[in-house]
Scaffold this motif. Structure first.
Motif, PDB file in Angstrom:
ATOM      1  N   ARG A  53      -1.624 -10.568  -6.423  1.00 13.76           N
ATOM      2  CA  ARG A  53      -1.142 -11.573  -5.465  1.00 13.76           C
ATOM      3  C   ARG A  53      -0.812 -10.867  -4.146  1.00 13.76           C
ATOM      4  O   ARG A  53      -0.132  -9.845  -4.130  1.00 13.76           O
ATOM      5  N   HIS A  54      -1.279 -11.420  -3.050  1.00 20.96           N
ATOM      6  CA  HIS A  54      -0.969 -10.901  -1.720  1.00 20.96           C
ATOM      7  C   HIS A  54      -0.111 -11.942  -1.002  1.00 20.96           C
ATOM      8  O   HIS A  54      -0.507 -13.104  -0.874  1.00 20.96           O
ATOM      9  N   GLU A  55       1.056 -11.514  -0.528  1.00 19.35           N
ATOM     10  CA  GLU A  55       2.026 -12.464   0.002  1.00 19.35           C
ATOM     11  C   GLU A  55       2.910 -11.752   1.029  1.00 19.35           C
ATOM     12  O   GLU A  55       3.435 -10.667   0.758  1.00 19.35           O
ATOM     13  N   ASN A  56       3.074 -12.357   2.193  1.00 15.86           N
ATOM     14  CA  ASN A  56       3.942 -11.808   3.243  1.00 15.86           C
ATOM     15  C   ASN A  56       3.614 -10.356   3.568  1.00 15.86           C
ATOM     16  O   ASN A  56       4.496  -9.537   3.820  1.00 15.86           O
ATOM     17  N   GLY A  57       2.334 -10.043   3.539  1.00 18.49           N
ATOM     18  CA  GLY A  57       1.917  -8.700   3.893  1.00 18.49           C
ATOM     19  C   GLY A  57       2.118  -7.657   2.803  1.00 18.49           C
ATOM     20  O   GLY A  57       1.900  -6.462   3.060  1.00 18.49           O
ATOM     21  N   ARG A  58       2.514  -8.073   1.603  1.00 20.22           N
ATOM     22  CA  ARG A  58       2.707  -7.145   0.495  1.00 20.22           C
ATOM     23  C   ARG A  58       1.841  -7.565  -0.694  1.00 20.22           C
ATOM     24  O   ARG A  58       1.418  -8.717  -0.799  1.00 20.22           O
ATOM     25  N   ARG A  59       1.639  -6.616  -1.625  1.00 19.89           N
ATOM     26  CA  ARG A  59       0.823  -6.883  -2.820  1.00 19.89           C
ATOM     27  C   ARG A  59       1.712  -6.881  -4.060  1.00 19.89           C
ATOM     28  O   ARG A  59       2.566  -6.009  -4.218  1.00 19.89           O
ATOM     29  N   TYR A  60       1.482  -7.868  -4.946  1.00 16.97           N
ATOM     30  CA  TYR A  60       2.296  -8.027  -6.150  1.00 16.97           C
ATOM     31  C   TYR A  60       1.401  -8.074  -7.395  1.00 16.97           C
ATOM     32  O   TYR A  60       0.207  -8.365  -7.318  1.00 16.97           O
ATOM     33  N   HIS A  61       2.012  -7.806  -8.543  1.00 18.74           N
ATOM     34  CA  HIS A  61       1.276  -7.787  -9.800  1.00 18.74           C
ATOM     35  C   HIS A  61       0.691  -9.168 -10.103  1.00 18.74           C
ATOM     36  O   HIS A  61       1.196 -10.202  -9.660  1.00 18.74           O
ATOM     37  N   LYS A  62      -0.394  -9.167 -10.915  1.00 20.31           N
ATOM     38  CA  LYS A  62      -1.021 -10.421 -11.326  1.00 20.31           C
ATOM     39  C   LYS A  62      -0.680 -10.765 -12.774  1.00 20.31           C
ATOM     40  O   LYS A  62      -0.439 -11.926 -13.103  1.00 20.31           O
ATOM     41  N   PHE A  63      -0.657  -9.751 -13.645  1.00 22.84           N
ATOM     42  CA  PHE A  63      -0.320  -9.996 -15.045  1.00 22.84           C
ATOM     43  C   PHE A  63       1.115 -10.505 -15.133  1.00 22.84           C
ATOM     44  O   PHE A  63       2.035  -9.911 -14.582  1.00 22.84           O
ATOM     45  N   ARG A  64       1.301 -11.648 -15.826  1.00 22.65           N
ATOM     46  CA  ARG A  64       2.597 -12.325 -15.864  1.00 22.65           C
ATOM     47  C   ARG A  64       3.114 -12.571 -14.440  1.00 22.65           C
ATOM     48  O   ARG A  64       4.249 -12.218 -14.090  1.00 22.65           O
ATOM     49  N   ASP A  65       2.253 -13.161 -13.662  1.00 21.19           N
ATOM     50  CA  ASP A  65       2.508 -13.369 -12.232  1.00 21.19           C
ATOM     51  C   ASP A  65       3.881 -13.988 -11.989  1.00 21.19           C
ATOM     52  O   ASP A  65       4.236 -15.006 -12.584  1.00 21.19           O
ATOM     53  N   GLY A  66       4.653 -13.369 -11.110  1.00 26.09           N
ATOM     54  CA  GLY A  66       5.951 -13.894 -10.729  1.00 26.09           C
ATOM     55  C   GLY A  66       7.120 -13.393 -11.536  1.00 26.09           C
ATOM     56  O   GLY A  66       8.278 -13.641 -11.176  1.00 26.09           O
ATOM     57  N   SER A  67       6.856 -12.652 -12.610  1.00 26.63           N
ATOM     58  CA  SER A  67       7.962 -12.205 -13.456  1.00 26.63           C
ATOM     59  C   SER A  67       8.640 -10.943 -12.921  1.00 26.63           C
ATOM     60  O   SER A  67       9.677 -10.532 -13.437  1.00 26.63           O
ATOM     61  N   TYR A  68       8.059 -10.329 -11.885  1.00 28.57           N
ATOM     62  CA  TYR A  68       8.649  -9.146 -11.254  1.00 28.57           C
ATOM     63  C   TYR A  68       8.591  -9.367  -9.761  1.00 28.57           C
ATOM     64  O   TYR A  68       7.531  -9.691  -9.210  1.00 28.57           O
ATOM     65  N   LEU A  69       9.710  -9.203  -9.078  1.00 25.44           N
ATOM     66  CA  LEU A  69       9.831  -9.640  -7.692  1.00 25.44           C
ATOM     67  C   LEU A  69       9.577  -8.554  -6.661  1.00 25.44           C
ATOM     68  O   LEU A  69       9.678  -8.814  -5.467  1.00 25.44           O
ATOM     69  N   LEU A  70       9.256  -7.349  -7.090  1.00 24.76           N
ATOM     70  CA  LEU A  70       8.974  -6.282  -6.139  1.00 24.76           C
ATOM     71  C   LEU A  70       7.472  -6.045  -6.055  1.00 24.76           C
ATOM     72  O   LEU A  70       6.746  -6.316  -7.017  1.00 24.76           O
ATOM     73  N   PRO A  71       6.986  -5.536  -4.930  1.00 28.12           N
ATOM     74  CA  PRO A  71       5.540  -5.309  -4.782  1.00 28.12           C
ATOM     75  C   PRO A  71       5.057  -4.117  -5.604  1.00 28.12           C
ATOM     76  O   PRO A  71       5.860  -3.362  -6.166  1.00 28.12           O
ATOM     77  N   ASN A  72       3.735  -3.960  -5.654  1.00 26.78           N
ATOM     78  CA  ASN A  72       3.143  -2.818  -6.354  1.00 26.78           C
ATOM     79  C   ASN A  72       2.125  -2.090  -5.485  1.00 26.78           C
ATOM     80  O   ASN A  72       1.221  -1.421  -5.990  1.00 26.78           O
ATOM     81  N   ASP A  73       2.256  -2.230  -4.156  1.00 25.34           N
ATOM     82  CA  ASP A  73       1.291  -1.633  -3.250  1.00 25.34           C
ATOM     83  C   ASP A  73       1.627  -0.165  -2.990  1.00 25.34           C
ATOM     84  O   ASP A  73       2.596   0.390  -3.529  1.00 25.34           O
ATOM     85  N   GLU A  74       0.810   0.485  -2.175  1.00 24.96           N
ATOM     86  CA  GLU A  74       0.957   1.922  -1.943  1.00 24.96           C
ATOM     87  C   GLU A  74       2.309   2.263  -1.317  1.00 24.96           C
ATOM     88  O   GLU A  74       2.932   3.273  -1.671  1.00 24.96           O
ATOM     89  N   SER A  75       2.763   1.427  -0.403  1.00 27.18           N
ATOM     90  CA  SER A  75       4.055   1.681   0.233  1.00 27.18           C
ATOM     91  C   SER A  75       5.185   1.669  -0.795  1.00 27.18           C
ATOM     92  O   SER A  75       6.077   2.525  -0.777  1.00 27.18           O
ATOM     93  N   GLU A  76       5.148   0.704  -1.716  1.00 24.61           N
ATOM     94  CA  GLU A  76       6.171   0.634  -2.748  1.00 24.61           C
ATOM     95  C   GLU A  76       6.062   1.808  -3.719  1.00 24.61           C
ATOM     96  O   GLU A  76       7.077   2.362  -4.155  1.00 24.61           O
ATOM     97  N   ASN A  77       4.840   2.201  -4.053  1.00 29.24           N
ATOM     98  CA  ASN A  77       4.671   3.341  -4.948  1.00 29.24           C
ATOM     99  C   ASN A  77       5.218   4.623  -4.328  1.00 29.24           C
ATOM    100  O   ASN A  77       5.807   5.459  -5.023  1.00 29.24           O
ATOM    101  N   ASN A  78       5.034   4.777  -3.022  1.00 28.58           N
ATOM    102  CA  ASN A  78       5.623   5.937  -2.341  1.00 28.58           C
ATOM    103  C   ASN A  78       7.146   5.900  -2.421  1.00 28.58           C
ATOM    104  O   ASN A  78       7.800   6.930  -2.619  1.00 28.58           O
ATOM    105  N   ARG A  79       7.722   4.716  -2.265  1.00 32.48           N
ATOM    106  CA  ARG A  79       9.183   4.578  -2.358  1.00 32.48           C
ATOM    107  C   ARG A  79       9.672   4.968  -3.748  1.00 32.48           C
ATOM    108  O   ARG A  79      10.671   5.684  -3.892  1.00 32.48           O
ATOM    109  N   LEU A  80       8.963   4.499  -4.779  1.00 32.05           N
ATOM    110  CA  LEU A  80       9.375   4.814  -6.148  1.00 32.05           C
ATOM    111  C   LEU A  80       9.276   6.308  -6.431  1.00 32.05           C
ATOM    112  O   LEU A  80      10.114   6.870  -7.149  1.00 32.05           O
ATOM    113  N   ASP A  81       8.270   6.955  -5.874  1.00 25.55           N
ATOM    114  CA  ASP A  81       8.154   8.401  -6.084  1.00 25.55           C
ATOM    115  C   ASP A  81       9.268   9.156  -5.362  1.00 25.55           C
ATOM    116  O   ASP A  81       9.749  10.188  -5.850  1.00 25.55           O
TER     117      ASP A  81
END
Length: 338
Positions: A53-81
């Motif tokens: 799902r692409h929304e508000n300029g961010r990318r989100y998971h598709k499996f069980r769509d909507g059950s997790y409210l944080l993105p999964n894009d490269e910017s978020e992955n860098n933050r998690l690391d």
């Protein structure tokens, strides 16, 4: 209430609410073996998971769509690391605190980028390690004893017949609605004598000198976590973990609280370094990452309103006279030998 051995013997495992009698798809029965239809069907499953799902300029998971409210894009992955490095610094380079010895089978719940699971697999080449997450965003070049699974850890598990020596979870705050149920599933899925460890936040910040009070930074967390709580998510699991572990039946439960400052304001060199990593993670689009879906989906904010709130929070967080900190908890427990 802790489960008794008798209760464990009568536990029925249901896999994703699948009925006992699984109906056969007769369209595949013409040939004696699977051929092109297996390849095409598996490709369709993979594409459905990767159709993010692409929304508000961010990318989100598709499996069980909507059950997790944080993105999964490269910017978020860098933050998690970045946060992974912060946790290592906080725990003096330790991946875990539980007294495990020569684990053979291990799972990391909500593995995210997989960085903890990769480090653990390198540290314990004797162990079979599984990283489980809603998104398949982990790298492909990993230790040979590690594999990643796409699954929803809040669904019913099927690990009781092949249990783990060690179950690990870190930073599930804001992504789980029923921690008590999850920890009971961990109890059922860890071997007698095995260990479970959760590391998690009290998501609401505080200040010992009152400098956070009334700031845009405080308003940010009040608004954002209010939206998470409205949606049913637990944002303060850390302080409750010890009781959840005891309720599930774990023994030798150990709970330890750590302070995570925000920024470089602490005098103590160790806390200053931890605080630097905390601020770096938030600066890496962390404010928008945490807030966008929660506020736009559950409080009907506009994207522009969320960005303005995040901007004010970021500006306040950079002020040296605002001394923000979080409480972070590491709790582990053992399933009784009997």
């Amino acid at each position: 209430m802790a489960e008794t051995p008798a209760q464990e013997q009568t536990t029925t495992t249901i896999i994703n609410n699948t009925p006992t009698n699984v109906e056969v798809d007769t369209s595949f029965e013409n040939d004696s073996s699977y051929g092109d239809e297996l390849s095409s069907y598996s490709e369709s499953l993979v594409s459905s998971v990767l159709d993010y799902r692409h929304e508000n300029g961010r990318r989100y998971h598709k499996f069980r769509d909507g059950s997790y409210l944080l993105p999964n894009d490269e910017s978020e992955n860098n933050r998690l690391d970045m946060l992974h490095e912060m946790y290592l610094e906080l725990l003096h380079r330790k991946l875990y605190l539980a007294p495990i010895k020569k684990p053979q089978r291990v799972i990391d719940l909500g593995t995210g980028t997989g960085i903890w699971a990769i480090d653990f697999a390198d540290l314990h080449p004797e162990a079979e390690v599984i990283g489980c997450d809603l998104s398949p965003t982990q790298p492909t070049l990993v230790p040979p004893n590690l594999k990643f699974l796409v699954d929803d850890i809040e669904s019913e598990w099927a690990y009781e017949k092949n249990p783990f020596d060690f179950i690990h979870a870190r930073y599930l705050a804001g992504s789980i609605k029923d921690f008590g149920k999850l920890i009971k599933q961990c109890y059922r899925s860890v071997k007698p004598g095995g260990w479970v460890e959760f590391q998690d936040w009290d998501g609401y910040p505080r200040s010992e000198d009152g400098s956070l009070d009334g700031t845009g930074l405080q308003r940010y967390y009040d608004e954002v976590y209010g939206a998470f709580e409205k949606a049913g998510y637990e944002v303060r699991p850390g302080v409750k973990l010890e009781q959840w572990f005891k309720d599930a039946g774990f023994v030798n439960v150990h709970a330890e609280k750590f302070i995570i400052p925000y920024g470089i304001w602490p005098k103590d060199p160790h806390l200053k370094k931890v605080g630097t990593w905390c601020q770096a993670g938030a600066e890496a689009s962390g404010y928008e990452a945490v807030a966008l879906a929660a506020l736009t989906r559950h409080k009907q904010w506009t994207q522009e309103e969320v960005i303005a709130l995040a901007s004010q929070a970021r500006a306040d967080a950079r002020k040296r006279d605002i001394h923000t900190m979080f409480d972070f908890y590491v709790v582990y427990g053992q399933r009784p030998e009997n």
